[in-house]
Design a protein around this motif. Structure first.
Motif, PDB file in Angstrom:
ATOM      1  N   THR A 148     -17.917  -3.652  -1.323  1.00  0.00           N
ATOM      2  CA  THR A 148     -16.536  -3.671  -0.827  1.00  0.00           C
ATOM      3  C   THR A 148     -16.151  -5.106  -0.526  1.00  0.00           C
ATOM      4  OG1 THR A 148     -16.966  -1.584   0.225  1.00  0.00           O
ATOM      5  CG2 THR A 148     -14.974  -2.723   0.880  1.00  0.00           C
ATOM      6  N   PHE A 149     -15.040  -5.478  -1.019  1.00  0.00           N
ATOM      7  CA  PHE A 149     -14.512  -6.814  -0.738  1.00  0.00           C
ATOM      8  C   PHE A 149     -13.689  -6.720   0.539  1.00  0.00           C
ATOM      9  CE2 PHE A 149     -11.004  -9.907  -1.362  1.00  0.00           C
ATOM     10  CZ  PHE A 149     -11.758 -11.069  -1.381  1.00  0.00           C
ATOM     11  N   ARG A 150     -14.144  -7.443   1.559  1.00  0.00           N
ATOM     12  CA  ARG A 150     -13.476  -7.323   2.869  1.00  0.00           C
ATOM     13  C   ARG A 150     -12.420  -8.410   3.004  1.00  0.00           C
ATOM     14  NH1 ARG A 150     -14.853  -2.781   5.229  1.00  0.00           N
ATOM     15  NH2 ARG A 150     -17.073  -2.316   5.107  1.00  0.00           N
ATOM     16  N   THR A 151     -11.238  -8.007   3.449  1.00  0.00           N
ATOM     17  CA  THR A 151     -10.253  -9.027   3.782  1.00  0.00           C
ATOM     18  C   THR A 151      -9.867  -8.844   5.234  1.00  0.00           C
ATOM     19  OG1 THR A 151      -8.229  -7.803   3.407  1.00  0.00           O
ATOM     20  CG2 THR A 151      -9.303  -8.739   1.466  1.00  0.00           C
ATOM     21  N   GLY A 152      -9.239  -9.856   5.771  1.00  0.00           N
ATOM     22  CA  GLY A 152      -8.828  -9.801   7.175  1.00  0.00           C
ATOM     23  C   GLY A 152      -7.430  -9.250   7.355  1.00  0.00           C
ATOM     24  N   SER A 153      -6.735  -8.941   6.252  1.00  0.00           N
ATOM     25  CA  SER A 153      -5.368  -8.435   6.399  1.00  0.00           C
ATOM     26  C   SER A 153      -5.406  -6.998   6.886  1.00  0.00           C
ATOM     27  CB  SER A 153      -4.648  -8.460   5.062  1.00  0.00           C
ATOM     28  OG  SER A 153      -4.854  -9.679   4.444  1.00  0.00           O
ATOM     29  N   LYS A 154      -4.360  -6.665   7.596  1.00  0.00           N
ATOM     30  CA  LYS A 154      -4.285  -5.305   8.120  1.00  0.00           C
ATOM     31  C   LYS A 154      -3.250  -4.510   7.337  1.00  0.00           C
ATOM     32  CE  LYS A 154      -6.373  -6.402  12.203  1.00  0.00           C
ATOM     33  NZ  LYS A 154      -7.820  -6.316  12.183  1.00  0.00           N
ATOM     34  N   ASP A 155      -3.529  -3.231   7.185  1.00  0.00           N
ATOM     35  CA  ASP A 155      -2.473  -2.381   6.641  1.00  0.00           C
ATOM     36  C   ASP A 155      -1.658  -1.802   7.790  1.00  0.00           C
ATOM     37  OD1 ASP A 155      -3.901  -0.400   7.792  1.00  0.00           O
ATOM     38  OD2 ASP A 155      -4.554   0.555   5.930  1.00  0.00           O
ATOM     39  N   ARG A 178     -11.237   7.833   1.899  1.00  0.00           N
ATOM     40  CA  ARG A 178     -11.006   8.030   3.332  1.00  0.00           C
ATOM     41  C   ARG A 178     -11.615   9.352   3.771  1.00  0.00           C
ATOM     42  NH1 ARG A 178      -4.746   5.956   4.004  1.00  0.00           N
ATOM     43  NH2 ARG A 178      -5.016   4.087   2.765  1.00  0.00           N
ATOM     44  N   PRO A 179     -11.997   9.420   5.031  1.00  0.00           N
ATOM     45  CA  PRO A 179     -12.619  10.662   5.503  1.00  0.00           C
ATOM     46  C   PRO A 179     -11.649  11.829   5.397  1.00  0.00           C
ATOM     47  CG  PRO A 179     -12.182   9.147   7.319  1.00  0.00           C
ATOM     48  CD  PRO A 179     -11.995   8.374   6.054  1.00  0.00           C
ATOM     49  N   ASN A 186      -5.842  -0.973   9.988  1.00  0.00           N
ATOM     50  CA  ASN A 186      -7.169  -1.103   9.402  1.00  0.00           C
ATOM     51  C   ASN A 186      -7.190  -2.295   8.456  1.00  0.00           C
ATOM     52  OD1 ASN A 186      -7.862   1.274  10.674  1.00  0.00           O
ATOM     53  ND2 ASN A 186      -7.035   2.483   8.970  1.00  0.00           N
ATOM     54  N   ASN A 187      -8.374  -2.884   8.330  1.00  0.00           N
ATOM     55  CA  ASN A 187      -8.477  -3.990   7.389  1.00  0.00           C
ATOM     56  C   ASN A 187      -8.320  -3.469   5.973  1.00  0.00           C
ATOM     57  OD1 ASN A 187      -8.840  -5.698   9.454  1.00  0.00           O
ATOM     58  ND2 ASN A 187     -10.999  -6.115   9.051  1.00  0.00           N
ATOM     59  N   ILE A 188      -7.720  -4.314   5.135  1.00  0.00           N
ATOM     60  CA  ILE A 188      -7.568  -3.920   3.740  1.00  0.00           C
ATOM     61  C   ILE A 188      -8.832  -4.314   2.989  1.00  0.00           C
ATOM     62  CG2 ILE A 188      -6.278  -4.361   1.622  1.00  0.00           C
ATOM     63  CD1 ILE A 188      -3.846  -4.802   3.362  1.00  0.00           C
ATOM     64  N   ASN A 189      -9.409  -3.362   2.312  1.00  0.00           N
ATOM     65  CA  ASN A 189     -10.627  -3.624   1.571  1.00  0.00           C
ATOM     66  C   ASN A 189     -10.427  -3.241   0.118  1.00  0.00           C
ATOM     67  OD1 ASN A 189     -11.872  -4.309   3.971  1.00  0.00           O
ATOM     68  ND2 ASN A 189     -12.380  -2.167   4.381  1.00  0.00           N
ATOM     69  N   ASP A 228       0.825  -1.207   0.000  1.00  0.00           N
ATOM     70  CA  ASP A 228       0.000   0.000   0.000  1.00  0.00           C
ATOM     71  C   ASP A 228       0.858   1.255   0.000  1.00  0.00           C
ATOM     72  OD1 ASP A 228       1.040  -0.303   2.474  1.00  0.00           O
ATOM     73  OD2 ASP A 228      -0.701   0.485   3.526  1.00  0.00           O
ATOM     74  N   LEU A 229       2.091   1.126  -0.540  1.00  0.00           N
ATOM     75  CA  LEU A 229       3.014   2.263  -0.501  1.00  0.00           C
ATOM     76  C   LEU A 229       2.402   3.504  -1.148  1.00  0.00           C
ATOM     77  CD1 LEU A 229       5.878   3.362   0.095  1.00  0.00           C
ATOM     78  CD2 LEU A 229       6.494   2.650  -2.193  1.00  0.00           C
ATOM     79  N   GLN A 230       1.751   3.303  -2.293  1.00  0.00           N
ATOM     80  CA  GLN A 230       1.241   4.462  -3.018  1.00  0.00           C
ATOM     81  C   GLN A 230       0.139   5.165  -2.235  1.00  0.00           C
ATOM     82  OE1 GLN A 230       0.318   2.622  -6.767  1.00  0.00           O
ATOM     83  NE2 GLN A 230       2.420   2.848  -7.498  1.00  0.00           N
ATOM     84  N   ALA A 231      -0.781   4.344  -1.686  1.00  0.00           N
ATOM     85  CA  ALA A 231      -1.858   4.942  -0.903  1.00  0.00           C
ATOM     86  C   ALA A 231      -1.290   5.597   0.349  1.00  0.00           C
ATOM     87  CB  ALA A 231      -2.871   3.872  -0.518  1.00  0.00           C
TER      88      ALA A 231
END
Lengths: 158, 980
Positions: free
Chosen positions: B924-931, B537-538, B935-938, B497-500
């Motif tokens: 939204t596709f929910r995954t259990g991985s965290k960034d 994101r907010p 936060n969960n990665i979606n 998620d480097l770019q984000a």
């Protein structure tokens, strides 16, 4: 590996003697001298005797109000080692000792008033940016001869 | 000092008493006018050479000295050259002396005046014997010395090359005194420097050998300068002289054989020792290739003993001068050890290391400075890293030294000793110190920190953070090259998620009203490229992004504004609500004085009308990855600053472990992508259904010598239908034949799912060794529970399923990454007759199971829909309606809509479907991985089904942030539509 310039500058920033072993234009010389002396003046005696400035490694030593400054080019092209810093530092001292031996205790005024002899002495010790002679006797012998000869009325040295 | 002229002394006194620079200038001008008058001699004839011959010797000398003095003070002296030359031509020594001194100080070698004096110099050079017979002084060499000295000192000399044969002759002549010889040697060096071809090594090496046997240390000293100068140009030609140099060194160091006058505070000529050691440094290989002849071997042994004696016997003495002289030699010896590298004796290396370790913590600043300097050189050798790291704490202390020179060296050493292990600590220390560092060293520090952070970052987010810190602490010193590099790296690393992360971090960094312009630039660029990744994101919507960037507009310079204009164009393209905000900016900038800004804004403003939307999309698409240049711009800068051979540059060009790892990762990713593509192509060929209920699992689990019974052919169509149904419904039958029925019930919350599988025995006899094997998946975390033995995958394991009973399998899954297939499950059992059955099945756990519906406003939907267009983020396929169903009508479309909302779990976006023939949805596709933030990665997913009632076909388009998601959603949608 060579000395690029040798300066004697007083605390007011007035150059008493300068000898360049590579061509630097007059304007640049003036700027270089005044900036280097400013840098040297801002340093305390507890700091080291080396300053890196504009591609030069500057080695300086202070005797009373007079700075002796030797500049040598930092390596740029890869095969030119910079000079040995401590070697230059002690060379300055050797130069001062040689001058002391010649004129008693040397002072700023001596350097100002006997410019030609100081140049001669310096030429005996440094030539082309390299140290030629560190033996005080050898350096002073020609000077001595010259002085003695100039006393005689009919000499070629007159 | 009796030779001093009275007038000169007065003049100097006047200058000395000058109160101000202006007064001094006035005095100098007056004097110059006076001298000019004297030299031009009004009313009298000038001599042929332009000098005034009416001047007597005394006044000519006096005026020339005054000129020299004025020149040394820094004033331009552009006349009087003729008088100088007249002095040089004089036969009187005192005049000649002044003449030559003035010549070397006042004139450049390429001055046209030089031509006329050439013959005089030549004559002085070759004339032997006294010019005046009645003198008993050693006059033979005086004129020669003066001429040589002058030739050697005159700078920029081309003309005097013609004199080189005379100089060389003088150097070698038996009649030359040592005094002349030493000057001739340096004079020759001067000539050789100006034009290297003058002296050929092959011929000159013998003469050089002769010079090196001279007893006079002055001659040796200058000969060594000459030799060093020649040997740097062509080392191999002078290699045979090594034994001579070692011999002299041996005499000085081991035997202390040295004339008394050459002892400097009891050290035998330290300057000669330094020169000898420098010469030997030109031959780093002598220790490894020394077996050529015995003489060489012997001298090498002697050299090693000399070096080790210097190393062990140098001590701090009471006299600072003695101590300095000895340490000068010592440092030179350490330099020699460094050039030998690993071919030198290990004992010497260790000794040097130990000494340097001591030096960097002494109080004497000179020694500390040189210790740091030399340690940086030593650090380049292999295998020294560990011993140097021991001193890390000491070096960090030196970084805070009061002395800038020492700090510089400490910085240099830290840079060289940094590696993956200590990078984070060193960089953090450097950043912390940057706050306090003064301006003189900041730029250098910033550059070095940037290089280290990039080189040794194990996590690139840390790199981005570090650069941001640099900008906020010392933005003025962060050159364009540094932030360009950030952009380059972020663009080239789409993994993770480097770019984000970068986009979000920079948005926050640019939020305050006051922030450094460089931060605005990099934020503008990165948000233009990757801003859409964080737009959900907010507080980071497109509008917010514009607002935050635009607050800096008024304070930005032209370069920054040009970047901002491009970013605005990209924002306006992605977010409709930005367009009205951006338009006035463009309108205003059309009149900008800066051509670049004017052109950009005019073009961006006109683009929408001039081109089709697709062309605009194409124009504003994000930049392709940058070409990975071998040498980064930062390294180039460092090279410019420090020179080719500095330790720092050598350090910077070597790739670090972290860099290599990153490279491998991206290569591996590329390979993996290729493999996936190849596999997918193969799968496409193998079956014509996008999702098959039958896994292609290998039957390897069963014993090879026994025939296995697979899935009966006739049940396959029913299975397909059952599987597809199950994908969109919570429970159903997955498989059924005469022996076995497999039922599935599944429910999902977010990224987690609970799947129960029931295996019912339909036969008349128990099923033996009943096993169900679910392979582990990369993208799913699966916890399995089952009837005892069910999961035991060995030949005699398994459980027995009695008649009319069920075995149960419970799976708890959590999805960790996008995927587009369904997990395989092999069901293996034996009948009572000993017949082995193996059914490769798939569980209906597909990507859409983990969707969560999202309700979007039509504007927002279209904006995202557009931002995700193209490349691999989009999947599209056309499917024919099944042949036996009624024509596509609105009723039919409602069913389709139900599939999308209930089956695929997408939120219907009604506003986007003006006609009944389209269905749009978002989820939204929910995954259990965290960034990184926990936060969960979606993954946001969009789908659109467009019907063509006339042709009886549907076009399914999916756009998501992840290629696999797009594919998976499309596949499930297709099979579901076919069944509708």
């Amino acid at each position: 590996m060579a000395i690029s310039f040798l300066l004697m500058v007083n605390k007011q920033g007035q150059t008493r003697l300068s000898s360049y072993y590579e061509w630097i234009s007059l304007i640049e010389r003036n700027a270089l001298e005044s900036e280097i002396i400013r840098k040297c003046l801002s340093r305390s005696e507890f700091q080291c005797s080396f300053v890196e400035y504009r591609g030069y490694k500057v080695v300086y030593r202070r005797y009373a109000s007079l700075f002796f400054i030797v500049g040598t080019k930092l390596s740029k092209d890869g095969n030119d080692n910079p000079e040995n810093e401590l070697g230059l530092l002690e060379f300055i001292h050797n130069l001062v000792e040689t001058m002391d031996k010649w004129a008693g205790s040397i002072c700023e005024l001596d350097i100002m008033y006997s410019l030609e002899l100081i140049h001669f002495l310096l030429d005996e010790m440094v030539q082309n940016g390299h140290i030629v002679e560190s033996n005080k006797m050898n350096v002073l012998r020609p000077l001595d001869l010259m002085e003695r000869e100039s006393q005689k009325a009919e000499s070629i040295y007159r | 000092m009796s030779s001093q002229a009275r007038g000169l002394q007065n003049f100097i006194s006047d200058l000395r008493n000058a109160k101000s620079k202006e007064e001094e200038q006035k005095r100098v001008d007056k004097e110059l006018a006076n001298i000019r008058k004297k030299f031009t001699a009004t009313g009298k004839q000038l001599a042929e050479d332009g000098s005034n011959n009416s001047l007597n010797s005394y006044s000519r000398k006096k005026y020339v000295w005054k000129l020299v003095y004025i020149h040394v003070l820094g004033y331009d002296v552009d006349f009087g050259h003729a008088e100088v030359l007249a002095l040089v031509r004089s036969t009187k020594y005192s005049e000649k002396h002044v003449g030559y001194t003035a010549l070397s100080l006042l004139l450049r070698g390429d001055d046209p005046m030089m031509n006329s004096i050439l013959n005089t110099i030549r004559k002085d050079l070759t004339t032997l014997g006294p010019t005046s017979a009645k003198n008993n002084a050693p006059t033979t060499d005086t004129a020669q010395s003066l001429a040589l000295c002058s030739i050697a000192n005159i700078t920029g000399l081309e003309l005097i090359q013609t004199l080189h044969s005379e100089v060389q002759h003088t150097l070698m002549a038996k009649s030359s005194t040592p005094c002349v010889k030493k000057k001739a040697a340096l004079c020759l060096l001067r000539l050789v420097r100006t034009s290297p071809k003058l002296v050929s090594g092959k011929e000159f090496v013998a003469q050089m050998a002769q010079l090196l046997q001279d007893k006079h240390l002055g001659v040796l000293t200058s000969s060594m300068s000459l030799l060093y100068g020649l040997a740097t140009q062509n080392p191999s030609e002078y290699q045979s002289l090594i034994p001579y140099a070692v011999h002299i060194l041996g005499l000085l160091v081991l035997k202390k054989a040295c004339a008394r006058e050459y002892l400097y505070y009891r050290t035998p000529s330290p300057w000669l020792q330094i020169k000898l050691l420098k010469f030997l440094q030109l031959y780093p290989q002598i220790l490894s290739t020394g077996q050529e002849n015995d003489g060489q071997d012997q001298s090498i042994a002697q050299l090693v003993s000399v070096v080790s004696k210097i190393l062990t016997e140098t001590d701090v003495s009471d006299s600072i001068n003695k101590s300095n002289a000895d340490h000068a030699v010592l440092f030179e010896a350490v330099n020699l050890i460094v050039t030998w590298g690993s071919s030198g004796p290990a004992q010497l290396r260790e000794g040097a290391m130990k000494l340097l370790g001591k030096f960097i913590s002494v109080r004497e600043p000179n020694i500390r400075y040189l210790g740091l300097l030399t340690m940086a050189k030593l650090a380049q050798l292999e295998g020294t890293a560990d011993s140097i790291k021991k001193h890390q704490a000491t070096v960090l202390v030196s970084l805070k030294d009061a002395d800038i020179s020492v700090r510089r060296r400490a910085l240099d050493l830290l840079f060289v000793m940094c590696d993956t292990d200590n990078a984070e600590r060193i960089v953090d220390e450097l950043v912390a110190h940057l706050v306090l560092a003064d301006a003189a060293i900041r730029e250098e520090m910033v550059l070095k920190i940037a290089i280290l952070a990039e080189k040794y970052a194990t996590d690139l987010r840390w790199y981005v953070d570090t650069i941001l810190k640099l900008i906020s602490i010392s933005g003025d010193h962060v050159s364009d090259a540094i932030w360009h590099r950030v952009v380059q790296i972020v663009t080239n690393h789409p993994q993770g998620d480097l770019q984000a992360y970068t986009a979000a971090t920079l948005l926050v960094a640019a939020s305050p009203r006051r922030c450094h312009e460089t931060a605005v630039r990099v934020a503008a660029y990165v948000l233009g490229e990757f801003g859409f990744l964080v737009a959900e994101r907010p507080g980071m919507s497109g509008e917010e992004q514009f607002r935050i960037l635009h607050q800096h507009w008024a304070t930005s310079d032209a370069t920054t504004r040009a970047i901002l204009v491009s970013t605005y164009a990209k924002l306006a393209n992605l977010y409709e609500e930005c367009r009205p905000l951006v338009a006035p900016v463009f309108a205003r900038c059309k009149n900008s004085v800066d051509v670049e800004i004017q052109q950009r804004s005019a073009e961006y403003a006109a683009m929408r009308e001039a081109f089709s939307p697709e062309a605009v999309e194409d124009l504003l698409r994000e930049m392709p990855p940058f070409e990975d240049k071998k040498q980064s711009a930062l390294e180039q800068r460092l090279r410019e600053k420090e020179g080719e051979d500095s330790a720092a540059v050598a350090k910077a060009i070597r790739p670090s472990a972290a860099q290599r790892q990153r490279q491998q990762q991206s290569q591996a990713a590329a390979r993996a992508a290729e493999e996936v593509a190849a596999q997918q192509a193969a799968e496409q060929n193998a079956r014509n259904d996008p999702i098959s209920p039958i896994s292609d699992g290998s039957p390897g689990a069963g014993p090879l010598d026994r025939p296995t019974v697979g899935i009966p052919k006739d049940v396959i169509p029913a299975m397909r239908k059952a599987f597809s149904n199950l994908c969109t419904s919570p429970s159903g039958v997955l498989f059924e034949n005469s022996l076995l029925q497999v039922g599935v019930k599944h429910e999902y919350v977010g990224a987690q799912g609970r799947i129960s599988v029931f295996f019912g025995n339909l036969s008349k006899a128990p099923l033996l060794h009943f096993r169900a094997v679910v392979d582990d998946q990369d993208h799913l975390k699966i916890q399995k529970q089952g009837t005892q033995g069910l999961l035991d995958d060995s030949d005699d394991g398994g459980c027995t399923v009695a008649v009319r009973t069920q075995a149960k399998l419970l799976l708890l899954v959590e999805v960790t990454a996008p995927f587009d297939d369904a997990p395989a499950m092999r069901v293996i059992f034996e009948t009572e007759e000993g017949e082995l059955h193996e059914y490769p099945l798939r569980l209906p756990i597909v990507a859409t199971c983990f969707m969560e519906p999202v309700t979007l406003e039509p504007g927002a939907f279209m904006q995202r829909w557009r931002s995700l267009e193209g490349q691999d983020r989009e999947c599209q396929e056309v499917v024919k309606a099944p042949p036996n169903v009624p024509a596509i009508d609105e009723e039919y479309m409602k069913r389709i809509a139900n599939i999308i909302t209930d089956g695929l779990k997408f939120g219907r976006c009604q506003g986007c479907d003006p006609t009944p023939w389209t269905v749009s949805g978002a989820a939204t596709f929910r995954t259990g991985s965290k960034d990184a933030n926990g936060n969960n990665i979606n993954v946001g997913c969009l789908v659109r089904v467009e019907a063509n009632p006339q042709a009886g076909a549907f076009r399914v388009t999916t756009r998501t942030l992840h290629p696999l998601c797009s594919k998976a959603v499309k596949n499930v949608a297709l099979v579901s539509i076919k069944l509708a």
